[in-house]
Write a protein that holds these residues in place. Sequence first.
Motif, mmCIF file in Angstrom:
data_model
loop_
_atom_site.group_PDB
_atom_site.id
_atom_site.type_symbol
_atom_site.label_atom_id
_atom_site.label_comp_id
_atom_site.label_asym_id
_atom_site.label_seq_id
_atom_site.Cartn_x
_atom_site.Cartn_y
_atom_site.Cartn_z
ATOM 1 N N ASN A 95 0.818 -1.214 0.000
ATOM 2 C CA ASN A 95 0.000 0.000 0.000
ATOM 3 C C ASN A 95 0.856 1.270 0.000
ATOM 4 O OD1 ASN A 95 -2.484 -1.279 -0.165
ATOM 5 N ND2 ASN A 95 -2.564 -1.610 2.048
ATOM 6 N N THR A 125 2.039 2.097 -3.606
ATOM 7 C CA THR A 125 1.090 2.740 -4.530
ATOM 8 C C THR A 125 0.582 4.088 -4.011
ATOM 9 O OG1 THR A 125 -0.716 1.486 -3.578
ATOM 10 C CG2 THR A 125 0.315 0.555 -5.524
ATOM 11 N N ALA A 126 0.990 4.471 -2.808
ATOM 12 C CA ALA A 126 0.585 5.786 -2.283
ATOM 13 C C ALA A 126 1.416 6.869 -2.971
ATOM 14 C CB ALA A 126 0.774 5.830 -0.772
ATOM 15 N N LYS A 153 -9.472 -5.206 2.394
ATOM 16 C CA LYS A 153 -8.430 -4.651 1.542
ATOM 17 C C LYS A 153 -8.416 -3.119 1.579
ATOM 18 C CE LYS A 153 -6.818 -5.329 -3.250
ATOM 19 N NZ LYS A 153 -6.733 -3.946 -3.755
ATOM 20 N N SER A 154 -9.551 -2.514 1.341
ATOM 21 C CA SER A 154 -9.598 -1.049 1.309
ATOM 22 C C SER A 154 -9.214 -0.455 2.656
ATOM 23 C CB SER A 154 -11.007 -0.564 0.963
ATOM 24 O OG SER A 154 -11.415 -1.080 -0.257
ATOM 25 N N GLU A 186 -5.512 -0.129 2.979
ATOM 26 C CA GLU A 186 -5.034 0.999 2.173
ATOM 27 C C GLU A 186 -5.295 2.328 2.874
ATOM 28 O OE1 GLU A 186 -6.315 -1.373 -1.907
ATOM 29 O OE2 GLU A 186 -7.132 0.635 -1.529
ATOM 30 N N GLU A 187 -6.521 2.485 3.346
ATOM 31 C CA GLU A 187 -6.918 3.771 3.910
ATOM 32 C C GLU A 187 -6.200 4.082 5.217
ATOM 33 O OE1 GLU A 187 -8.784 6.048 2.478
ATOM 34 O OE2 GLU A 187 -9.081 4.749 0.724
#
Lengths: 330, 330, 330, 330
Positions: C21, C24-25, C281-282, C285-286
């Motif tokens: 994560n 891709t940030a 998953k989200s 990421e968050e």
Amino acid sequence: MKSINLAIIGFGRIGQIHASNILTAENANLKIIIDPLIEDNAYSNQLDIKNAKGMSSLLELDNIDGVIICSPSEYHIEHIRLVSQKIKHIFCEKPLGLTIDEIMQVKSLIKTNNLNLHVGFNRRFDPDFSKLKYAISEGEIGDLHTIKITSRDPSPPPISYIKISGGMFLDMTIHDFDMVKYLADSEISEIFAKGTCFINPEIKKANDIDTAIINMKLENGVLATINNSRQAVYGYDQRIEVLGSKGSLRVNNKLLHGIQRGTKDGFVSANPQNFFIDRYKSSYEEEILNFINSIRGETVDSANVDDGLHALKSGLAAKQSLEQNLSIAS
Amino acid sequence: MKSINLAIIGFGRIGQIHASNILTAENANLKIIIDPLIEDNAYSNQLDIKNAKGMSSLLELDNIDGVIICSPSEYHIEHIRLVSQKIKHIFCEKPLGLTIDEIMQVKSLIKTNNLNLHVGFNRRFDPDFSKLKYAISEGEIGDLHTIKITSRDPSPPPISYIKISGGMFLDMTIHDFDMVKYLADSEISEIFAKGTCFINPEIKKANDIDTAIINMKLENGVLATINNSRQAVYGYDQRIEVLGSKGSLRVNNKLLHGIQRGTKDGFVSANPQNFFIDRYKSSYEEEILNFINSIRGETVDSANVDDGLHALKSGLAAKQSLEQNLSIAS
Amino acid sequence: MKSINLAIIGFGRIGQIHASNILTAENANLKIIIDPLIEDNAYSNQLDIKNAKGMSSLLELDNIDGVIICSPSEYHIEHIRLVSQKIKHIFCEKPLGLTIDEIMQVKSLIKTNNLNLHVGFNRRFDPDFSKLKYAISEGEIGDLHTIKITSRDPSPPPISYIKISGGMFLDMTIHDFDMVKYLADSEISEIFAKGTCFINPEIKKANDIDTAIINMKLENGVLATINNSRQAVYGYDQRIEVLGSKGSLRVNNKLLHGIQRGTKDGFVSANPQNFFIDRYKSSYEEEILNFINSIRGETVDSANVDDGLHALKSGLAAKQSLEQNLSIAS
Amino acid sequence: MKSINLAIIGFGRIGQIHASNILTAENANLKIIIDPLIEDNAYSNQLDIKNAKGMSSLLELDNIDGVIICSPSEYHIEHIRLVSQKIKHIFCEKPLGLTIDEIMQVKSLIKTNNLNLHVGFNRRFDPDFSKLKYAISEGEIGDLHTIKITSRDPSPPPISYIKISGGMFLDMTIHDFDMVKYLADSEISEIFAKGTCFINPEIKKANDIDTAIINMKLENGVLATINNSRQAVYGYDQRIEVLGSKGSLRVNNKLLHGIQRGTKDGFVSANPQNFFIDRYKSSYEEEILNFINSIRGETVDSANVDDGLHALKSGLAAKQSLEQNLSIAS
């Protein structure tokens, strides 16, 4: 509230449904049942109601307010003619007649005798469909753009029935054509139909189809489509979607029960109610109450001779479209 | 696993999506981006990748395994021709060409140069739709009888786009025509289309429609229908239903969230994901992975030049049907 | 936008999720990964990032803005202590500590060193759950009355894990206790728990349970209930319902796909996403984006040491309630 | 089929429902209605049935096969005693009695007089709930682990009713306690209840609660929970979920209609049927048919005096648990 006296002509499956709905209606009496085979009918024998084999028994009575005609379709016009000499309130099962000429004769009888004639497009009285109609007419989705009907039987009728029914467009789609007019408040002006036989080659031999997709344009410009099959193995599929400028409305199927089972193979919900008499139970109740109310002098909405004519014309146009592979004005 | 080097031609909205998907793919490198306006592109400037304005920069390179063409549609054929001199693996966005003649030229290039050419019908790679295809092909619903696609945009594109897009059947329905072929594994043989303009009179002035219902027959006998609108105020509506001899399969919309709110006015669920880039996010990822895998020599399913040809022919037949009110062989 | 440099301590399953994560940030760099077994880690070897076995390599660096601690739970406090000498932004996986005493030591470190410490209660960042929290706090359902959480794993973890996990209330329900506090914006003040072992007698031998129903009262008066099972054969079941004076809100499961199959045995929908890493998953990421934003100086909502303390206390109170069959103040 | 003659004692709301269901049952006659206010009852006056104010009129008759007692709860035991001298088949509305002592007296009367006594736990006859019971007993979800009942009224009853009802656990939850026993085929052995007053302070003044979460253990080890509220603004909420070793079963609410409206604000579905008489219409029909069948000598499942006793004991245990904040053996 005035008590209403009714007669039923023809005591088959539908006649019995109407009888049972009259028995539970308030201030309504079923006075006589006419059917050539009435002596052998267990249900009528159980009821404490006058049974008769011939029409003369009905015409002799002086206290009948309304008549419900459920005889075989080929007798509809004859029975309407006989009854209308004496009784002005007539409910006739669909199809009103088998040809446009027959229905024009009914129109003439209505005019001559000032009849209050209802046609049994019962689905108009389904609570969901009548709510849908109301929501459209109240502008809930703005201007109506398209109507999409999915109408599939659980399994084909007997081949013997298919041979005399007039074909799928007249025995099955006719309901959907009427629903299109009812919802849009506008007649179908043009029909293009594609159809084929997937399910049973006997149906093809009987010169009929079992699957069809129909494309329609209405007088008010609305576009519509009907998706028919004589066999949906998951059950009787009766859904409608409408799209308008401000949104959409969908009527989903009524299910057999409200249980959802979760297993390693997914979540399983119930099949739709599988038989038209179960699925449309409420509609049969409501259409007879509506007929009774009209006899009492209330202003009601009902399907009339022009609706019967429209549905028949639509079915005939669809047949012609299928044969000629052309879009047909109806 | 062999590392694959890729180039992108055209770095607009779709080019950038493909770039970002290549960046997260394993063992794949984006080596060069060609775009006449590349100097002003914030995203490409941020990437540590060679940017160029002209095609020659690409053709000078010797290590490119595959090219992804996302230039404006009118340049597709020119770019395919240029690239194919040197590179055999080409992914081209739809529409492959704007005329049947153009696509026939591509066919010829493929044959001459032995190209591996993929066409960007991304929806084939949507996880739900590819599962649907698989389920049909595995016989989960027996023989396929009908396909029903509901495909509605949340709101119309700018009139400026409509004027050059080729019309709704070519800019929007073309995806649905391809989906029909993909799911049925059979080409559309005949199309009847009804369409009209409900939403914006400017669309009519631009000689286009915004609402259509399309009726199709396929070579394998399957019947299909597509229900299009350029405006569904409730959001991007992308549903498919198929009916077969043993059951049905339905793909529902993907929703913005999973919350249901209950109030005295009913239960409210989320709208569908509202933008095609969100709704079809996974499909864009998968189609590029699929292209990369094909470069590695794997046998993959992808849309090819014949699929591009089929979709264009279908769109043109639908236009002709609309104009002539006839069923058109496609 | 300032570029943020991050380190990860512990490169097991969760460490690798955080790494991917970060990659891709935007404007975030993963500078170093510390793990005693790092040399054998295929994923870290593939990344172009400094790997090290010991903490000293991290402490020697001067450009690290934040550290993400994913080491085994028993090392959390030691790693926080070491890191906090030099770095103020620390994200620590749950459980923050295994005893209340440990967490009180962390509190003290935070105060002394003025730390920005986030605790990895990732579910707070699930898009549906954070929307739910927002809707409650915006008053969409008026005053909050009750919270009902259904939280079931697809299948029990290995017995070896159960033996060291602290038991179901600490390894599984701890997430749900935090969710109750998060949604209600109030701490749990009292807990009554019933639990039993239905699924596997080995779980009972390990002194644990696999099924529980928990009853809670919160400081603000709200009532809550949690329904846990270590085994739902239909899949990972993560649902929440809240009831308030003006309505209810329900978060349903996320499903594996959007296809519904209709057969004579009913309509089958997909199972829920079956693995916490897919389902949440989200949220992973968050929560890392949120940590990065907090390093940039933005005011963010995150779980902090008091949330960690609350969840641990709740788990311990539930254990005590189960043992004593009493309602326990927590 | 033998014709069955019935009497009704008490012609309030529930008495009238039973009367109307007897009228449509086959081979069942309602011979007499006893109610002190019967002269003013419009419905009874309309029926062609003997009306009487006092019990003696009933006891003078010799042809009554069964009696349905719907008098106010405090008269139940007296009416059972009077009737049981002469008639063996008695259907009594719940609660059978207001104290355990009263119910023990009924037990004694049953034994002495060899009564066939049914208790009106109508929800057992709801088609969905009885299917659910059947599915559990058939092993569809393997061993039963947990039961979760959500049972919420649309709005609180009048305060005047709350003052005399015995409180929420006895006037509302009592149905849910019976449902737990019915589904699990096992008695509740232990209850822990948390409750509070959120909705109306008058309810608190009347010493009652309006919101509760109840935790139960059953004799067979199953865990259960009940989630009650006297006010769900979205409507009458009656859902049940059960979890077992092989899966789960959920009964969802019955909705007012089947229309879903899509707008820019989401998709809106109907509220649940809002009134217990609508929601449980079928259950009232079925429980009387079941009583009639039992009179005919069929072996039927029905709620009996022990079920009445169990439900009352459960309600009293819940009250005690609430007062003492302890788990209470019931």
